[in-house]
Design a protein around this motif. Structure first.
Motif, PDB file in Angstrom:
ATOM      1  N   ALA A  42     -11.150   3.544   7.056  1.00 18.25           N
ATOM      2  CA  ALA A  42     -11.521   4.016   8.394  1.00 18.25           C
ATOM      3  C   ALA A  42     -12.821   4.815   8.406  1.00 18.25           C
ATOM      4  O   ALA A  42     -13.514   4.852   9.433  1.00 18.25           O
ATOM      5  N   ASN A  43     -13.162   5.463   7.306  1.00 22.00           N
ATOM      6  CA  ASN A  43     -14.397   6.245   7.274  1.00 22.00           C
ATOM      7  C   ASN A  43     -15.634   5.376   7.464  1.00 22.00           C
ATOM      8  O   ASN A  43     -16.622   5.801   8.067  1.00 22.00           O
ATOM      9  N   SER A  44     -15.571   4.153   6.956  1.00 26.42           N
ATOM     10  CA  SER A  44     -16.710   3.252   7.089  1.00 26.42           C
ATOM     11  C   SER A  44     -16.586   2.317   8.292  1.00 26.42           C
ATOM     12  O   SER A  44     -17.560   1.697   8.701  1.00 26.42           O
ATOM     13  N   ASP A  45     -15.395   2.221   8.857  1.00 31.10           N
ATOM     14  CA  ASP A  45     -15.171   1.351  10.026  1.00 31.10           C
ATOM     15  C   ASP A  45     -14.134   2.010  10.932  1.00 31.10           C
ATOM     16  O   ASP A  45     -12.932   1.914  10.699  1.00 31.10           O
ATOM     17  N   GLN A  46     -14.611   2.673  11.985  1.00 32.62           N
ATOM     18  CA  GLN A  46     -13.722   3.417  12.871  1.00 32.62           C
ATOM     19  C   GLN A  46     -12.736   2.531  13.624  1.00 32.62           C
ATOM     20  O   GLN A  46     -11.718   3.007  14.117  1.00 32.62           O
ATOM     21  N   THR A  47     -13.033   1.229  13.722  1.00 29.15           N
ATOM     22  CA  THR A  47     -12.105   0.327  14.408  1.00 29.15           C
ATOM     23  C   THR A  47     -10.790   0.174  13.643  1.00 29.15           C
ATOM     24  O   THR A  47      -9.797  -0.278  14.206  1.00 29.15           O
ATOM     25  N   LEU A  48     -10.805   0.536  12.361  1.00 32.57           N
ATOM     26  CA  LEU A  48      -9.604   0.426  11.535  1.00 32.57           C
ATOM     27  C   LEU A  48      -8.767   1.712  11.551  1.00 32.57           C
ATOM     28  O   LEU A  48      -7.684   1.751  10.958  1.00 32.57           O
ATOM     29  N   ARG A  49      -9.255   2.752  12.223  1.00 37.21           N
ATOM     30  CA  ARG A  49      -8.553   4.028  12.211  1.00 37.21           C
ATOM     31  C   ARG A  49      -7.139   3.878  12.770  1.00 37.21           C
ATOM     32  O   ARG A  49      -6.919   3.236  13.788  1.00 37.21           O
TER      33      ARG A  49
ATOM     34  N   VAL B 207     -11.424  -6.258   4.390  1.00 34.21           N
ATOM     35  CA  VAL B 207     -10.194  -5.571   4.789  1.00 34.21           C
ATOM     36  C   VAL B 207      -9.454  -6.397   5.836  1.00 34.21           C
ATOM     37  O   VAL B 207      -8.221  -6.454   5.847  1.00 34.21           O
ATOM     38  N   ASP B 208     -10.205  -7.061   6.712  1.00 34.31           N
ATOM     39  CA  ASP B 208      -9.585  -7.893   7.738  1.00 34.31           C
ATOM     40  C   ASP B 208      -8.735  -8.993   7.120  1.00 34.31           C
ATOM     41  O   ASP B 208      -7.623  -9.273   7.582  1.00 34.31           O
ATOM     42  N   ASP B 209      -9.253  -9.625   6.068  1.00 31.49           N
ATOM     43  CA  ASP B 209      -8.493 -10.674   5.389  1.00 31.49           C
ATOM     44  C   ASP B 209      -7.222 -10.110   4.762  1.00 31.49           C
ATOM     45  O   ASP B 209      -6.152 -10.723   4.825  1.00 31.49           O
ATOM     46  N   LYS B 210      -7.341  -8.940   4.150  1.00 35.06           N
ATOM     47  CA  LYS B 210      -6.169  -8.298   3.551  1.00 35.06           C
ATOM     48  C   LYS B 210      -5.108  -8.020   4.595  1.00 35.06           C
ATOM     49  O   LYS B 210      -3.918  -8.293   4.401  1.00 35.06           O
ATOM     50  N   LEU B 211      -5.550  -7.482   5.729  1.00 29.90           N
ATOM     51  CA  LEU B 211      -4.608  -7.120   6.784  1.00 29.90           C
ATOM     52  C   LEU B 211      -3.930  -8.341   7.382  1.00 29.90           C
ATOM     53  O   LEU B 211      -2.741  -8.303   7.713  1.00 29.90           O
ATOM     54  N   LEU B 212      -4.663  -9.435   7.523  1.00 30.47           N
ATOM     55  CA  LEU B 212      -4.066 -10.666   8.048  1.00 30.47           C
ATOM     56  C   LEU B 212      -2.970 -11.179   7.113  1.00 30.47           C
ATOM     57  O   LEU B 212      -1.915 -11.636   7.566  1.00 30.47           O
ATOM     58  N   ILE B 213      -3.217 -11.100   5.823  1.00 33.44           N
ATOM     59  CA  ILE B 213      -2.225 -11.570   4.847  1.00 33.44           C
ATOM     60  C   ILE B 213      -0.993 -10.680   4.853  1.00 33.44           C
ATOM     61  O   ILE B 213       0.145 -11.166   4.821  1.00 33.44           O
ATOM     62  N   VAL B 214      -1.214  -9.362   4.900  1.00 27.00           N
ATOM     63  CA  VAL B 214      -0.076  -8.444   4.944  1.00 27.00           C
ATOM     64  C   VAL B 214       0.719  -8.640   6.226  1.00 27.00           C
ATOM     65  O   VAL B 214       1.959  -8.650   6.215  1.00 27.00           O
TER      66      VAL B 214
ATOM     67  N   GLU C 294       7.042 -13.180  -4.344  1.00 27.29           N
ATOM     68  CA  GLU C 294       5.719 -13.675  -3.982  1.00 27.29           C
ATOM     69  C   GLU C 294       4.864 -12.581  -3.342  1.00 27.29           C
ATOM     70  O   GLU C 294       3.658 -12.511  -3.583  1.00 27.29           O
ATOM     71  N   SER C 295       5.478 -11.727  -2.530  1.00 30.14           N
ATOM     72  CA  SER C 295       4.702 -10.680  -1.851  1.00 30.14           C
ATOM     73  C   SER C 295       4.108  -9.702  -2.858  1.00 30.14           C
ATOM     74  O   SER C 295       2.978  -9.222  -2.682  1.00 30.14           O
ATOM     75  N   LEU C 296       4.835  -9.406  -3.929  1.00 30.67           N
ATOM     76  CA  LEU C 296       4.299  -8.526  -4.964  1.00 30.67           C
ATOM     77  C   LEU C 296       3.088  -9.160  -5.645  1.00 30.67           C
ATOM     78  O   LEU C 296       2.088  -8.484  -5.912  1.00 30.67           O
ATOM     79  N   SER C 297       3.191 -10.453  -5.909  1.00 31.61           N
ATOM     80  CA  SER C 297       2.053 -11.160  -6.517  1.00 31.61           C
ATOM     81  C   SER C 297       0.862 -11.187  -5.569  1.00 31.61           C
ATOM     82  O   SER C 297      -0.290 -10.977  -5.986  1.00 31.61           O
ATOM     83  N   VAL C 298       1.143 -11.407  -4.295  1.00 34.10           N
ATOM     84  CA  VAL C 298       0.076 -11.490  -3.298  1.00 34.10           C
ATOM     85  C   VAL C 298      -0.637 -10.142  -3.157  1.00 34.10           C
ATOM     86  O   VAL C 298      -1.868 -10.090  -3.055  1.00 34.10           O
ATOM     87  N   LEU C 299       0.121  -9.052  -3.154  1.00 37.27           N
ATOM     88  CA  LEU C 299      -0.500  -7.730  -3.040  1.00 37.27           C
ATOM     89  C   LEU C 299      -1.452  -7.452  -4.200  1.00 37.27           C
ATOM     90  O   LEU C 299      -2.502  -6.829  -4.026  1.00 37.27           O
ATOM     91  N   ARG C 300      -1.071  -7.922  -5.383  1.00 35.78           N
ATOM     92  CA  ARG C 300      -1.970  -7.762  -6.528  1.00 35.78           C
ATOM     93  C   ARG C 300      -3.221  -8.626  -6.361  1.00 35.78           C
ATOM     94  O   ARG C 300      -4.333  -8.206  -6.688  1.00 35.78           O
ATOM     95  N   GLU C 301      -3.045  -9.830  -5.835  1.00 33.21           N
ATOM     96  CA  GLU C 301      -4.160 -10.751  -5.675  1.00 33.21           C
ATOM     97  C   GLU C 301      -5.171 -10.253  -4.642  1.00 33.21           C
ATOM     98  O   GLU C 301      -6.383 -10.336  -4.857  1.00 33.21           O
ATOM     99  N   ILE C 302      -4.676  -9.743  -3.530  1.00 35.70           N
ATOM    100  CA  ILE C 302      -5.594  -9.373  -2.448  1.00 35.70           C
ATOM    101  C   ILE C 302      -6.326  -8.063  -2.725  1.00 35.70           C
ATOM    102  O   ILE C 302      -7.259  -7.713  -1.995  1.00 35.70           O
TER     103      ILE C 302
ATOM    104  N   TYR D 147       3.729  -0.170   6.092  1.00 32.58           N
ATOM    105  CA  TYR D 147       3.157   1.046   5.505  1.00 32.58           C
ATOM    106  C   TYR D 147       1.929   0.701   4.675  1.00 32.58           C
ATOM    107  O   TYR D 147       0.905   1.400   4.726  1.00 32.58           O
ATOM    108  N   GLU D 148       2.001  -0.382   3.926  1.00 30.50           N
ATOM    109  CA  GLU D 148       0.867  -0.849   3.118  1.00 30.50           C
ATOM    110  C   GLU D 148      -0.340  -1.128   4.012  1.00 30.50           C
ATOM    111  O   GLU D 148      -1.471  -0.730   3.699  1.00 30.50           O
ATOM    112  N   ALA D 149      -0.106  -1.791   5.139  1.00 31.18           N
ATOM    113  CA  ALA D 149      -1.199  -2.128   6.049  1.00 31.18           C
ATOM    114  C   ALA D 149      -1.823  -0.870   6.659  1.00 31.18           C
ATOM    115  O   ALA D 149      -3.049  -0.770   6.790  1.00 31.18           O
ATOM    116  N   LEU D 150      -0.997   0.087   7.033  1.00 33.13           N
ATOM    117  CA  LEU D 150      -1.511   1.329   7.608  1.00 33.13           C
ATOM    118  C   LEU D 150      -2.367   2.091   6.599  1.00 33.13           C
ATOM    119  O   LEU D 150      -3.421   2.643   6.943  1.00 33.13           O
ATOM    120  N   LEU D 151      -1.924   2.106   5.350  1.00 32.74           N
ATOM    121  CA  LEU D 151      -2.700   2.781   4.305  1.00 32.74           C
ATOM    122  C   LEU D 151      -4.025   2.071   4.036  1.00 32.74           C
ATOM    123  O   LEU D 151      -5.053   2.720   3.800  1.00 32.74           O
TER     124      LEU D 151
END
Length: 250
Positions: A107-114, A69-76, A55-63, A97-101
């Motif tokens: 991060a260039n467009s949102d420094q809070t994500l750095r 980005v916030d929604d993606k990070l919450l799901i991960v 399921e996680s592989l399918s979810v990564l493709r979906e998101i 690792y996926e979330a950090l990447l």
């Protein structure tokens, strides 16, 4: 397996398939793992783990199509918590690792994500401790980039210049041990040596806080794992030259 446990497993699977990534779904999983009726708990955990990996592989493709980005990070992060509960360290680290990447790319467009050097270092330490040495080395390289003066990236979390110099030395040390351990025939001995040194230093040193291209981060992570297994299969043929380990560090 009791009827109640079967019902909870069915409920958990349904919630995941319907993309209910919230605390309620996590509580259902916790109930399954804590249930007295789960006599074949090992088999249940294994089945749940296999299900979640698919399921996680399918979810990564979906998101990947999500704009936020916030929604993606919450799901991960939800999936990281699931794999942590199940005890799948490999998948847990891969998704971290996926979330950090994801954060680094935005991060260039949102420094809070750095991603700070402390976060990269914490991830590197966890990867090293769990035997993923190549990934630990790459995370150390990411941590060192936080001190790249040419790009004006300085990690303000680490305090003054003296503390930054000390932190760089720690990162370089872990990177060194991760590199020689990844290429060494005596993997377990090198890892034990580093961890023993850290245990000795712990009494006089403050531990780091744990802060909870085209290929995905998890794909790169799993490629690193495959390379690690291949090295272990052929470890008898490799020898680490004595000159590769300075006497003052060994």
């Amino acid at each position: 397996m009791s009827v109640e446990v079967s019902r909870q497993i069915f409920l958990f699977r349904s919630l995941i398939e319907n993309r209910r990534f919230d605390d309620g779904t996590l509580r259902v999983l916790e109930c399954i793992l804590a249930s007295n009726g789960a006599k074949s708990l090992i088999g249940i955990v294994s089945a749940l783990n296999d299900f979640m990996r698919r399921e996680s592989l399918s979810v990564l493709r979906e998101i990947s199509s999500l704009r936020s980005v916030d929604d993606k990070l919450l799901i991960v992060e939800f999936h990281v918590r699931v794999f942590a509960l199940i005890g799948d360290v490999e998948s847990c680290l891969a998704l971290r690792y996926e979330a950090l990447l994801m954060r680094e790319q935005k991060a260039n467009s949102d420094q809070t994500l750095r991603v700070s050097c402390i976060e990269w270092l914490t991830f590197a330490q966890h990867s090293f401790q769990n035997g993923f040495y190549s990934i630990a080395r790459k995370a150390c390289e990411k941590a060192l980039l936080c001190f790249d003066m040419k790009s004006n990236i300085i990690d303000t979390q680490t305090g003054d210049l003296f503390n930054n110099v000390q932190l760089i030395e720690k990162i370089e040390e872990l990177k060194y041990y991760a590199a020689i351990t990844a290429s060494s025939q005596s993997v377990q001995a090198q890892a034990a040596q580093y961890l023993k040194k850290k245990a000795v230093d712990h009494s006089s040193d403050h531990p780091f806080p744990v802060i909870k291209d085209n290929d995905s981060g998890s794909a790169k992570f799993r490629k690193g794992i495959k390379r690690r297994h291949l090295r272990q299969l052929h470890h008898a043929r490799s020898r680490l030259p004595s000159s590769a380990c300075p006497s003052e560090m060994c």
